[in-house]
Design a protein around this motif. Structure first.
Motif, mmCIF file in Angstrom:
data_model
loop_
_atom_site.group_PDB
_atom_site.id
_atom_site.type_symbol
_atom_site.label_atom_id
_atom_site.label_comp_id
_atom_site.label_asym_id
_atom_site.label_seq_id
_atom_site.Cartn_x
_atom_site.Cartn_y
_atom_site.Cartn_z
ATOM 1 N N LEU A 84 0.928 -1.142 0.361
ATOM 2 C CA LEU A 84 -0.183 -0.359 -0.097
ATOM 3 C C LEU A 84 0.575 0.713 -0.349
ATOM 4 C CD1 LEU A 84 -2.662 -0.999 2.465
ATOM 5 C CD2 LEU A 84 -2.969 -0.596 0.249
ATOM 6 N N LEU A 85 1.941 1.265 1.112
ATOM 7 C CA LEU A 85 2.563 2.577 0.649
ATOM 8 C C LEU A 85 3.001 2.529 -0.301
ATOM 9 C CD1 LEU A 85 3.954 1.693 4.425
ATOM 10 C CD2 LEU A 85 2.741 3.467 3.794
ATOM 11 N N PHE A 86 4.008 1.707 -1.080
ATOM 12 C CA PHE A 86 4.603 1.406 -2.359
ATOM 13 C C PHE A 86 3.495 1.912 -2.997
ATOM 14 C CE2 PHE A 86 5.332 -0.931 -6.126
ATOM 15 C CZ PHE A 86 6.549 -0.405 -6.204
ATOM 16 N N VAL A 87 2.686 1.455 -3.701
ATOM 17 C CA VAL A 87 1.532 1.901 -4.633
ATOM 18 C C VAL A 87 1.550 3.377 -4.080
ATOM 19 C CG1 VAL A 87 -1.262 1.637 -3.786
ATOM 20 C CG2 VAL A 87 -0.441 1.302 -6.033
ATOM 21 N N ASP A 88 1.569 3.486 -3.312
ATOM 22 C CA ASP A 88 1.552 5.190 -2.574
ATOM 23 C C ASP A 88 2.083 6.216 -3.423
ATOM 24 O OD1 ASP A 88 -1.151 5.536 -2.138
ATOM 25 O OD2 ASP A 88 -1.610 5.181 0.359
ATOM 26 N N GLY A 89 3.673 6.464 -2.866
ATOM 27 C CA GLY A 89 5.062 6.402 -3.162
ATOM 28 C C GLY A 89 5.366 6.528 -5.003
ATOM 29 N N TRP A 90 4.157 5.413 -5.692
ATOM 30 C CA TRP A 90 4.722 5.298 -6.742
ATOM 31 C C TRP A 90 3.268 6.301 -7.867
ATOM 32 C CZ3 TRP A 90 4.181 -0.659 -9.898
ATOM 33 C CH2 TRP A 90 4.043 -0.209 -11.458
ATOM 34 N N ARG A 91 2.245 6.539 -7.295
ATOM 35 C CA ARG A 91 1.665 6.635 -8.134
ATOM 36 C C ARG A 91 1.199 8.353 -7.639
ATOM 37 N NH1 ARG A 91 -2.934 2.235 -7.959
ATOM 38 N NH2 ARG A 91 -2.539 1.170 -9.581
ATOM 39 N N ILE A 92 1.923 9.061 -6.001
ATOM 40 C CA ILE A 92 1.246 10.443 -6.292
ATOM 41 C C ILE A 92 2.209 10.724 -7.127
ATOM 42 C CG2 ILE A 92 3.191 9.894 -4.138
ATOM 43 C CD1 ILE A 92 1.737 12.325 -2.623
ATOM 44 N N PRO A 93 1.479 12.474 -7.051
ATOM 45 C CA PRO A 93 3.067 13.188 -7.908
ATOM 46 C C PRO A 93 3.945 13.386 -7.637
ATOM 47 C CG PRO A 93 0.906 13.773 -8.288
ATOM 48 C CD PRO A 93 0.776 12.788 -6.863
ATOM 49 N N LYS A 94 5.314 13.175 -8.702
ATOM 50 C CA LYS A 94 6.558 13.933 -7.522
ATOM 51 C C LYS A 94 6.180 15.544 -7.140
ATOM 52 C CE LYS A 94 6.777 10.029 -7.105
ATOM 53 N NZ LYS A 94 5.211 9.446 -7.491
ATOM 54 N N GLU A 95 6.105 16.422 -8.444
ATOM 55 C CA GLU A 95 6.299 17.768 -8.153
ATOM 56 C C GLU A 95 5.872 18.397 -7.874
ATOM 57 O OE1 GLU A 95 5.578 15.570 -10.667
ATOM 58 O OE2 GLU A 95 7.057 16.042 -12.781
ATOM 59 N N ALA A 96 4.589 17.828 -6.982
ATOM 60 C CA ALA A 96 3.908 18.132 -6.075
ATOM 61 C C ALA A 96 4.380 18.438 -4.492
ATOM 62 C CB ALA A 96 2.027 17.024 -6.102
ATOM 63 N N LEU A 97 4.875 16.653 -4.287
ATOM 64 C CA LEU A 97 5.678 16.549 -3.138
ATOM 65 C C LEU A 97 7.033 17.114 -3.420
ATOM 66 C CD1 LEU A 97 6.388 12.460 -2.886
ATOM 67 C CD2 LEU A 97 4.943 13.796 -1.583
ATOM 68 N N PHE A 98 7.635 17.643 -4.934
ATOM 69 C CA PHE A 98 8.320 18.561 -4.394
ATOM 70 C C PHE A 98 8.360 19.845 -4.026
ATOM 71 C CE2 PHE A 98 11.814 21.635 -6.112
ATOM 72 C CZ PHE A 98 12.866 21.249 -5.328
ATOM 73 N N ARG A 99 6.848 20.482 -4.970
ATOM 74 C CA ARG A 99 6.868 21.668 -4.874
ATOM 75 C C ARG A 99 6.627 22.339 -3.324
ATOM 76 N NH1 ARG A 99 1.579 22.436 -7.321
ATOM 77 N NH2 ARG A 99 0.825 20.932 -6.238
ATOM 78 N N ASP A 100 5.610 20.535 -1.901
ATOM 79 C CA ASP A 100 5.102 21.189 -1.096
ATOM 80 C C ASP A 100 6.085 20.687 -0.071
ATOM 81 O OD1 ASP A 100 3.337 23.134 -1.668
ATOM 82 O OD2 ASP A 100 1.982 21.018 -2.243
ATOM 83 N N ARG A 101 7.593 20.414 -0.232
ATOM 84 C CA ARG A 101 8.529 19.561 0.240
ATOM 85 C C ARG A 101 8.751 20.697 1.621
ATOM 86 N NH1 ARG A 101 10.992 22.644 -3.171
ATOM 87 N NH2 ARG A 101 12.913 23.667 -2.748
ATOM 88 N N VAL A 102 8.695 21.664 1.260
ATOM 89 C CA VAL A 102 8.935 21.989 3.119
ATOM 90 C C VAL A 102 7.617 22.011 3.881
ATOM 91 C CG1 VAL A 102 9.230 23.868 4.056
ATOM 92 C CG2 VAL A 102 10.340 23.770 2.002
ATOM 93 N N VAL A 103 6.263 21.972 3.563
ATOM 94 C CA VAL A 103 5.029 21.934 3.989
ATOM 95 C C VAL A 103 5.214 20.814 4.816
ATOM 96 C CG1 VAL A 103 2.759 22.110 4.264
ATOM 97 C CG2 VAL A 103 4.540 23.590 3.327
ATOM 98 N N ILE A 104 5.126 19.436 4.046
ATOM 99 C CA ILE A 104 5.433 18.293 4.000
ATOM 100 C C ILE A 104 6.015 17.515 4.509
ATOM 101 C CG2 ILE A 104 5.478 16.064 3.541
ATOM 102 C CD1 ILE A 104 4.373 16.976 0.134
ATOM 103 N N LEU A 105 7.265 18.167 5.061
ATOM 104 C CA LEU A 105 8.554 17.433 5.983
ATOM 105 C C LEU A 105 7.932 18.651 7.678
ATOM 106 C CD1 LEU A 105 11.898 17.929 4.000
ATOM 107 C CD2 LEU A 105 10.406 15.840 4.728
ATOM 108 N N GLU A 106 7.370 20.057 7.648
ATOM 109 C CA GLU A 106 7.366 20.278 8.696
ATOM 110 C C GLU A 106 6.271 19.125 8.930
ATOM 111 O OE1 GLU A 106 6.075 23.850 7.709
ATOM 112 O OE2 GLU A 106 8.145 24.677 7.955
ATOM 113 N N LEU A 107 5.065 18.393 8.569
ATOM 114 C CA LEU A 107 4.342 18.160 9.269
ATOM 115 C C LEU A 107 5.053 16.756 9.326
ATOM 116 C CD1 LEU A 107 1.269 19.012 6.703
ATOM 117 C CD2 LEU A 107 1.001 19.503 9.144
ATOM 118 N N ALA A 108 5.460 15.968 8.734
ATOM 119 C CA ALA A 108 5.583 14.746 9.123
ATOM 120 C C ALA A 108 7.039 14.670 9.919
ATOM 121 C CB ALA A 108 6.430 13.965 8.230
ATOM 122 N N LEU A 109 7.392 15.621 10.104
ATOM 123 C CA LEU A 109 8.630 15.627 11.442
ATOM 124 C C LEU A 109 8.512 16.824 12.735
ATOM 125 C CD1 LEU A 109 12.199 15.477 9.116
ATOM 126 C CD2 LEU A 109 10.925 13.939 9.819
#
Length: 542
Positions: A62-87
């Motif tokens: 499940l984590l593999f397919v989510d990581g596979w299909r999630i838009p990478k541009e979106a992850l990179f664009r909001d990487r600061v917000v995501i890391l702030e939330l995840a860490l």
């Protein structure tokens, strides 16, 4: 035989849950939890949830397919917000919620309270995706929530592991905790990337040398997340992050387009099925655990200073409220800080408190929380029973259910009429890409036509066939270039009209082919082949 019957019964519950959710319009996870609980109360038998097996069977794919299909541009664009939330948010929640739980329930040692807070701090990617199917969460916000939930599991489980060590040994070292987290995260990501790249290179080499087997390629893709997870666990790294990293790496390796079209189509169908079944089984199994956990409520309450069972509900609602409040404070502060850093560069978008409230309530908990809390050891280092273990499990289960119900009920209402920052349009990029692809196709057709017609007695036949095909691509280019203003709107409308007409025509084709096959006016194998061709054409327009 009993195990096989149980598995088949669980799969049937997943199927029925989809029907019930569509009929009642209740969130699918809640239906599946209720079905699982109902099955146990009727049959008196439940699946013995072993956390290690649960993590191995369900999380990697499940984590593999989510990581596979999630838009990478979106992850990179909001990487600061995501890391702030995840860490940052996870650590903030562990500290704040841990002290609150210990203050509310003094009978629960501080280390156990921190362990409970740690496993409650990460959001569940499966639950987030399930809630999103009911609530119309904007794409960018959904990408942030998905990115956060993919990464914060490792942070939460690491904090829990450190808290458990402190509870069982009575010792805590900040340096050791930081080192443990760094190894788990960095080594887990490295293992996931390395395993996927190694398997991808080997697979590509074999395919180039001896050809590609569709079934084998699909099976390899199913095995990659388990290989990454197990390899990371062998070196005592985070198997969860390894599976996520493997999925992200897989998306980059697949951009080479080396796999056959048949492989990509069939593999996507297989993975859709795996995702649907695994998501459903997780919540059905979660529901099966609820009756036994709730049945121990009277016993659990004896470990607190209050003897009334209803105090357990007070604890659960207080923890849910604290989780939402801590998340609200963190998101609001993070958002303000982000806008402050961008001050002067461009006009920052206005984001109201309702959007922050959506972010707070969308952080739902799921089966990962329950499986994680069940890993709490039964005894301390000196052999005495782990204090308040059953209470921690009960509270975790209660928080899961309440957070799911709250998100299912409140999110659609909060999102109704909310003003959101505009999302970038990709229509121009799509048009440019279609024009470039059509131009490349025309050049390839022309070159191939000349090569095929060379030395033939009927070269005009090749030229006429090529011209007929190239006309399709010319039309595509003309409708997406040299248009401005109102012409762009008309071109879009024309595309939509064409799409509807083509779908109507394909539906009629399929109905006629089915009729011919049913009346045995065409061979069954031929009918199946022709219907599949229609189905593949339809996929372009739906």
């Amino acid at each position: 035989m009993h195990l096989i019957e149980t598995i088949l019964f669980l799969l049937l519950a997943v199927v029925v849950s989809g029907w019930v959710a569509r009929i009642t319009r209740i969130a699918l996870p809640l239906v599946q939890i209720a079905l699982g609980a109902g099955v146990v109360m009727i049959t008196g038998e439940a699946v013995d949830l072993k956390p290690d097996i649960f993590f191995l069977l369900f999380l990697p794919p499940l984590l593999f397919v989510d990581g596979w299909r999630i838009p990478k541009e979106a992850l990179f664009r909001d990487r600061v917000v995501i890391l702030e939330l995840a860490l940052g948010l996870v650590v903030f929640t562990v500290v704040g919620l841990g002290f609150l739980i210990h203050w509310m329930i003094p009978a629960m040692p501080l280390a156990v309270a921190f362990a409970l807070a740690a496993i409650l701090s990460p959001t569940d990617p499966i639950a987030v995706s399930a809630i999103a199917s009911r609530a119309p969460i904007p794409k960018r916000l959904m990408h942030i929530l998905e990115g956060e939930s993919l990464l914060n599991d490792a942070t939460g489980l690491t904090c829990m592991r450190i808290a458990v060590i402190a509870a069982t040994t009575g010792a805590f070292s900040l340096t050791s905790a930081v080192g443990t987290f760094a190894w788990l995260a960095l080594a887990g990501i490295a293992v996931g990337v390395a395993v996927t790249l190694a398997i991808g290179l080997l697979k590509a080499w074999i395919s180039r040398r001896w050809g590609e087997d569709v079934g084998g390629q699909i099976l390899i893709s199913l095995l990659i997340p388990f290989a990454a997870y197990l390899a990371a666990e062998v070196v005592h790294a985070s198997g969860i992050l390894a599976a996520v990293a493997a999925g992200v790496t897989m998306s980059f390796t697949e951009r080479q387009g080396s796999a056959m079209a048949a492989t990509r189509i069939r593999r996507a169908v297989v993975w859709d099925t795996v995702q649907f079944v695994a998501n459903g089984l997780i919540f059905v199994i979660l529901g099966e655990q609820m009756p036994s956990i709730m049945a121990r409520a009277a016993e659990v309450i004896q470990s607190t200073q209050h003897k009334e069972v209803w105090w357990l509900a007070v604890y659960v609602f207080a923890i849910v409220a604290a989780l939402a409040a801590l998340r609200f404070v963190w998101v609001w502060t993070s958002l303000k800080f982000t806008l402050f850093r961008r001050r002067g560069k461009s006009a920052p978008p206005k984001v109201g408190l309702r959007l922050v409230a959506v972010m707070s309530l969308a952080g739902v908990r799921g089966a990962i929380t329950l499986a994680g809390i069940l890993t709490l050891p039964f005894v301390l280092g000196d052999g005495t029973p782990m204090p308040a273990r059953n209470l921690a499990i009960f509270l975790a289960a209660g928080v899961i259910v309440v957070s799911l119900v709250l998100a299912s009920v409140a999110l659609p209402r909060l999102l109704k009429g909310i003003e959101l920052p505009p999302e970038p349009s990709h229509l121009e990029e799509e048009d440019r890409s279609r024009v470039a692809a059509a131009s490349a196709a025309m050049r390839a057709i022309e070159d191939t036509q000349h090569a095929m017609a060379e030395g033939k007695s009927n070269p005009d036949l090749y030229a006429e066939t090529a011209a007929r095909l190239m006309e399709i691509y010319r039309h595509r280019i003309e409708t997406r270039t040299h248009v401005e203003g109102d012409d762009v709107v008309l071109a879009r409308q024309s595309d939509e009209i064409e799409r509807c007409l083509r779908l109507a025509g394909l539906a009629a084709e399929r109905a006629e082919l089915v009729r011919l096959g049913r009346m045995r006016l065409v061979d069954e194998e031929t009918a199946r082949k022709l219907i599949r061709e229609v189905d593949l054409q339809e996929l372009r327009y739906v």
